[in-house]
Enzyme design. Structure first.
Site, PDB file in Angstrom:
ATOM      1  N   LYS A  63     -11.478   3.338 -13.552  1.00  0.00           N
ATOM      2  CA  LYS A  63     -11.734   1.942 -13.199  1.00  0.00           C
ATOM      3  C   LYS A  63     -12.138   1.144 -14.441  1.00  0.00           C
ATOM      4  CE  LYS A  63     -11.794   0.244  -9.610  1.00  0.00           C
ATOM      5  NZ  LYS A  63     -10.723  -0.443  -8.819  1.00  0.00           N
ATOM      6  N   THR A  95     -15.902  -2.052  -9.891  1.00  0.00           N
ATOM      7  CA  THR A  95     -17.052  -1.356  -9.314  1.00  0.00           C
ATOM      8  C   THR A  95     -18.230  -1.290 -10.278  1.00  0.00           C
ATOM      9  OG1 THR A  95     -17.789   0.864  -8.645  1.00  0.00           O
ATOM     10  CG2 THR A  95     -15.871   0.781 -10.074  1.00  0.00           C
ATOM     11  N   ASP A  97       0.858  -1.181   0.000  1.00  0.00           N
ATOM     12  CA  ASP A  97       0.000   0.000   0.000  1.00  0.00           C
ATOM     13  C   ASP A  97       0.898   1.236   0.000  1.00  0.00           C
ATOM     14  OD1 ASP A  97      -3.220   0.509   1.147  1.00  0.00           O
ATOM     15  OD2 ASP A  97      -1.817   2.187   1.038  1.00  0.00           O
TER      16      ASP A  97
HETATM   17  P1  NAD Z   1      -9.830   3.335  -0.115  1.00  0.00           P
HETATM   18  O1  NAD Z   1      -9.663   4.657  -0.773  1.00  0.00           O
HETATM   19  O2  NAD Z   1     -10.401   3.259   1.244  1.00  0.00           O
HETATM   20  O3  NAD Z   1      -8.422   2.583  -0.077  1.00  0.00           O
HETATM   21  C1  NAD Z   1      -7.563   2.554  -1.176  1.00  0.00           C
HETATM   22  C2  NAD Z   1      -6.197   2.098  -0.685  1.00  0.00           C
HETATM   23  O4  NAD Z   1      -5.332   2.013  -1.845  1.00  0.00           O
HETATM   24  C3  NAD Z   1      -5.522   3.061   0.296  1.00  0.00           C
HETATM   25  O5  NAD Z   1      -4.989   2.335   1.371  1.00  0.00           O
HETATM   26  C4  NAD Z   1      -4.424   3.723  -0.535  1.00  0.00           C
HETATM   27  O6  NAD Z   1      -3.304   4.093   0.249  1.00  0.00           O
HETATM   28  C5  NAD Z   1      -4.099   2.615  -1.523  1.00  0.00           C
HETATM   29  N1  NAD Z   1      -3.491   3.113  -2.766  1.00  0.00           N
HETATM   30  C6  NAD Z   1      -3.952   4.088  -3.590  1.00  0.00           C
HETATM   31  N2  NAD Z   1      -3.123   4.259  -4.634  1.00  0.00           N
HETATM   32  C7  NAD Z   1      -2.115   3.355  -4.475  1.00  0.00           C
HETATM   33  C8  NAD Z   1      -0.963   3.033  -5.223  1.00  0.00           C
HETATM   34  N3  NAD Z   1      -0.648   3.683  -6.362  1.00  0.00           N
HETATM   35  N4  NAD Z   1      -0.159   2.045  -4.777  1.00  0.00           N
HETATM   36  C9  NAD Z   1      -0.450   1.373  -3.639  1.00  0.00           C
HETATM   37  N5  NAD Z   1      -1.529   1.649  -2.883  1.00  0.00           N
HETATM   38  C10 NAD Z   1      -2.353   2.621  -3.292  1.00  0.00           C
HETATM   39  O7  NAD Z   1     -10.684   2.475  -1.158  1.00  0.00           O
HETATM   40  P2  NAD Z   1     -11.748   1.313  -0.894  1.00  0.00           P
HETATM   41  O8  NAD Z   1     -13.086   1.921  -0.729  1.00  0.00           O
HETATM   42  O9  NAD Z   1     -11.215   0.391   0.123  1.00  0.00           O
HETATM   43  O10 NAD Z   1     -11.726   0.610  -2.332  1.00  0.00           O
HETATM   44  C11 NAD Z   1     -10.845  -0.478  -2.592  1.00  0.00           C
HETATM   45  C12 NAD Z   1     -11.108  -0.985  -4.002  1.00  0.00           C
HETATM   46  O11 NAD Z   1     -12.463  -1.406  -4.135  1.00  0.00           O
HETATM   47  C13 NAD Z   1     -10.899   0.081  -5.085  1.00  0.00           C
HETATM   48  O12 NAD Z   1     -10.314  -0.560  -6.199  1.00  0.00           O
HETATM   49  C14 NAD Z   1     -12.303   0.553  -5.426  1.00  0.00           C
HETATM   50  O13 NAD Z   1     -12.389   1.012  -6.748  1.00  0.00           O
HETATM   51  C15 NAD Z   1     -13.077  -0.740  -5.245  1.00  0.00           C
HETATM   52  N6  NAD Z   1     -14.506  -0.606  -4.891  1.00  0.00           N
HETATM   53  C16 NAD Z   1     -14.868   0.178  -3.834  1.00  0.00           C
HETATM   54  C17 NAD Z   1     -16.229   0.247  -3.488  1.00  0.00           C
HETATM   55  C18 NAD Z   1     -16.686   1.079  -2.310  1.00  0.00           C
HETATM   56  O14 NAD Z   1     -17.881   1.215  -2.123  1.00  0.00           O
HETATM   57  N7  NAD Z   1     -15.813   1.626  -1.483  1.00  0.00           N
HETATM   58  C19 NAD Z   1     -17.177  -0.476  -4.232  1.00  0.00           C
HETATM   59  C20 NAD Z   1     -16.747  -1.259  -5.305  1.00  0.00           C
HETATM   60  C21 NAD Z   1     -15.403  -1.330  -5.629  1.00  0.00           C
HETATM   61  O1  DAU Z   2     -20.749   2.129  -6.354  1.00  0.00           O
HETATM   62  C1  DAU Z   2     -19.470   1.775  -5.925  1.00  0.00           C
HETATM   63  C2  DAU Z   2     -18.694   3.016  -5.591  1.00  0.00           C
HETATM   64  O2  DAU Z   2     -19.247   3.521  -4.381  1.00  0.00           O
HETATM   65  C3  DAU Z   2     -17.206   2.784  -5.441  1.00  0.00           C
HETATM   66  O3  DAU Z   2     -16.680   2.370  -6.678  1.00  0.00           O
HETATM   67  C4  DAU Z   2     -16.497   4.064  -4.969  1.00  0.00           C
HETATM   68  O4  DAU Z   2     -15.133   3.805  -4.721  1.00  0.00           O
HETATM   69  C5  DAU Z   2     -17.155   4.531  -3.689  1.00  0.00           C
HETATM   70  O5  DAU Z   2     -16.583   5.746  -3.273  1.00  0.00           O
HETATM   71  C6  DAU Z   2     -18.662   4.703  -3.888  1.00  0.00           C
HETATM   72  O6  DAU Z   2     -18.937   5.799  -4.778  1.00  0.00           O
HETATM   73  P1  DAU Z   2     -20.144   6.823  -4.497  1.00  0.00           P
HETATM   74  O7  DAU Z   2     -19.861   8.079  -5.215  1.00  0.00           O
HETATM   75  O8  DAU Z   2     -21.458   6.154  -4.740  1.00  0.00           O
HETATM   76  O9  DAU Z   2     -19.967   6.966  -2.909  1.00  0.00           O
HETATM   77  P2  DAU Z   2     -20.070   8.239  -1.932  1.00  0.00           P
HETATM   78  O10 DAU Z   2     -20.065   7.694  -0.546  1.00  0.00           O
HETATM   79  O11 DAU Z   2     -19.099   9.294  -2.289  1.00  0.00           O
HETATM   80  O12 DAU Z   2     -21.524   8.786  -2.247  1.00  0.00           O
HETATM   81  C7  DAU Z   2     -22.683   7.968  -2.086  1.00  0.00           C
HETATM   82  C8  DAU Z   2     -23.877   8.803  -2.503  1.00  0.00           C
HETATM   83  O13 DAU Z   2     -24.068   9.845  -1.538  1.00  0.00           O
HETATM   84  C9  DAU Z   2     -23.710   9.502  -3.836  1.00  0.00           C
HETATM   85  O14 DAU Z   2     -24.972   9.555  -4.493  1.00  0.00           O
HETATM   86  C10 DAU Z   2     -23.267  10.922  -3.457  1.00  0.00           C
HETATM   87  C11 DAU Z   2     -23.983  11.140  -2.128  1.00  0.00           C
HETATM   88  N1  DAU Z   2     -23.281  12.029  -1.166  1.00  0.00           N
HETATM   89  C12 DAU Z   2     -21.978  11.737  -0.873  1.00  0.00           C
HETATM   90  C13 DAU Z   2     -21.278  12.528   0.022  1.00  0.00           C
HETATM   91  C14 DAU Z   2     -19.825  12.227   0.336  1.00  0.00           C
HETATM   92  C15 DAU Z   2     -23.953  13.071  -0.568  1.00  0.00           C
HETATM   93  O15 DAU Z   2     -25.148  13.303  -0.827  1.00  0.00           O
HETATM   94  N2  DAU Z   2     -23.253  13.843   0.330  1.00  0.00           N
HETATM   95  C16 DAU Z   2     -21.949  13.624   0.631  1.00  0.00           C
HETATM   96  O16 DAU Z   2     -21.367  14.394   1.436  1.00  0.00           O
END
Ligand code: NAD
Ligand code: DAU
Length: 339
Positions: free
Chosen positions: A154, A125, A33
């Protein structure tokens, strides 16, 4: 078995590392990471000193550094979670998304092929599919049509994985998951941001009319599916993963307020996100039919459990918000990090 996990100090990756060490004692994890703002080694405190977890601070898009990691270990599998993940940040500056998400994926694909890694898994995603209207679900055959720079990066990475399978016969598989929630989620994302703000009595910023819909899945359900796909899917397969829990943002926010005993006057409608996708909803029936996977937690029980976690772990998110979590890395690891 030895695996490479990238992004294992982030939200989903750290939950994956913790659960894997707890449930699969035979699996050794090399966790790479970069520790961007989203990486937090405090997430991994529970496995400090565990000799089957080796942390390496490196950038997945740095071919030389990653080449050294692959040369030092024989990996049976690669789980690629690392990414810039926040849509709002990609609107402000898309460059790190291209560097980390697109180039990073190509570097890992190349090295996995050079080193004959048994299986490569790309964590993707639902956002690659773009947006839905009021009806319908994304299937694995829905055309790729990303709308934000994050989603486009992505999608580009997904296409590079597809190309590696078709051109080089790589043993790669891909998961596309909906919105995750659970412990250790960085409090810039909707659910942890709203919980933390409500606990501090601060306004809760709702974008636009708050009627955008997301399909919520608990991070443990997602991570269980990642293992199932890794172990059972055919090479080249893509699986949608979802929580069967479509909820409007405003309903999620109101539920958090009500569970915390706070009033709706904290809701603050703010300017909408540019290009804001209206609705995401996943058809994950292929994962059930082929692999027997479906999510185990309901949104309501998962959300209550998550709210309790953020109440009990207030110190964790306060240290994130103050920036104090960044000091932990130096204090804990100093220079004793190895490849
Ligand atoms: P996050 O932002 O919480 O964590 C990302 C991690 O990747 C961090 O620890 C960061 O330091 C590391 N990172 C970023 N760039 C890097 C690099 N160049 N080299 C090494 N490490 C690096 O993200 P998350 O929400 O845990 O998402 C993880 C994965 O899941 C991502 O690929 C995201 O697209 C995917 N994903 C997330 C969601 C969601 O809802 N959070 C949903 C579907 C898919
Ligand atoms: O769908 C999967 C994705 O979900 C992942 O690929 C992304 O990494 C992850 O960040 C997430 O994306 P979203 O944009 O859907 O998540 P976020 O939590 O930023 O926002 C969720 C919803 O809430 C979106 O419709 C925007 C809204 N929102 C978000 C924030 C941060 C608000 O209304 N207010 C806010 O302050």
């Amino acid at each position: 078995m030895k695996i490479l996990v990238t992004g294992g100090a982030g939200f989903i990756g750290s939950n994956f590392v913790l659960n894997t060490r707890a449930k699969r004692p035979d699996v050794t994890i090399v966790n790479v990471d970069l520790l961007t703002y989203a990486g937090n080694l405090e997430n991994l405190k529970a496995i400090e000193g565990d000799d089957k977890h080796l942390f390496v601070r490196a950038d997945v898009s740095d071919r030389e550094a990653m080449g050294a990691v692959f040369a030092a270990h024989e990996f049976d599998g690669v789980f690629h979670f690392a990414a810039e993940s926040h849509v709002d940040r990609s609107i402000l500056d898309a460059t790190p998304f291209v560097q980390n998400n697109v180039l990073g994926t190509q570097v890992l694909l190349d090295l996995s092929r050079e080193h004959n890694v048994g299986r490569y898994l790309q964590v993707s995603t639902d956002e690659v599919y773009g947006t839905l209207g009021a009806e319908g679900l994304f299937t694995e055959d829905t055309p790729i049509a990303p709308n934000s720079p994050y989603a486009a990066s992505k999608a580009a990475a997904d296409l590079l994985v597809r190309a590696a399978v078709n051109t080089h016969g790589m043993n790669a598989v891909m998961t596309r998951c909906s919105n995750n929630y659970g412990p250790f989620q960085f409090p810039e994302k909707l659910i942890p941001l709203m919980i933390a703000n409500a606990l501090e009595g601060k306004p809760l910023p709702v974008y636009g009319d708050g009627q955008q819909i997301r399909d919520w899945i608990h991070v443990d359900d997602h991570n269980e599916a990642v293992w199932v796909v890794f172990e059972q899917a055919e090479a080249g397969a893509v699986y949608n993963l979802g929580g069967n829990a479509e909820r409007a943002n405003l309903d999620v926010v109101k539920r958090i307020l009500s569970e915390l005993g706070k009033g709706e006057e904290l809701i603050n409608y703010v300017e909408d996100r540019p290009g804001h996708d209206r609705r995401y909803a996943m058809d994950a029936s292929r994962a059930l039919a082929d692999l027997g996977w479906s999510p185990r937690r309901t949104f309501e029980e998962g959300l209550s459990e998550t709210i309790r976690w953020y109440i009990e772990q207030r110190d964790w998110w306060e240290r994130v918000r103050s920036g104090a979590y960044r000091d932990y890395y130096e204090a804990q690891y100093g220079s004793r990090l190895g490849v």
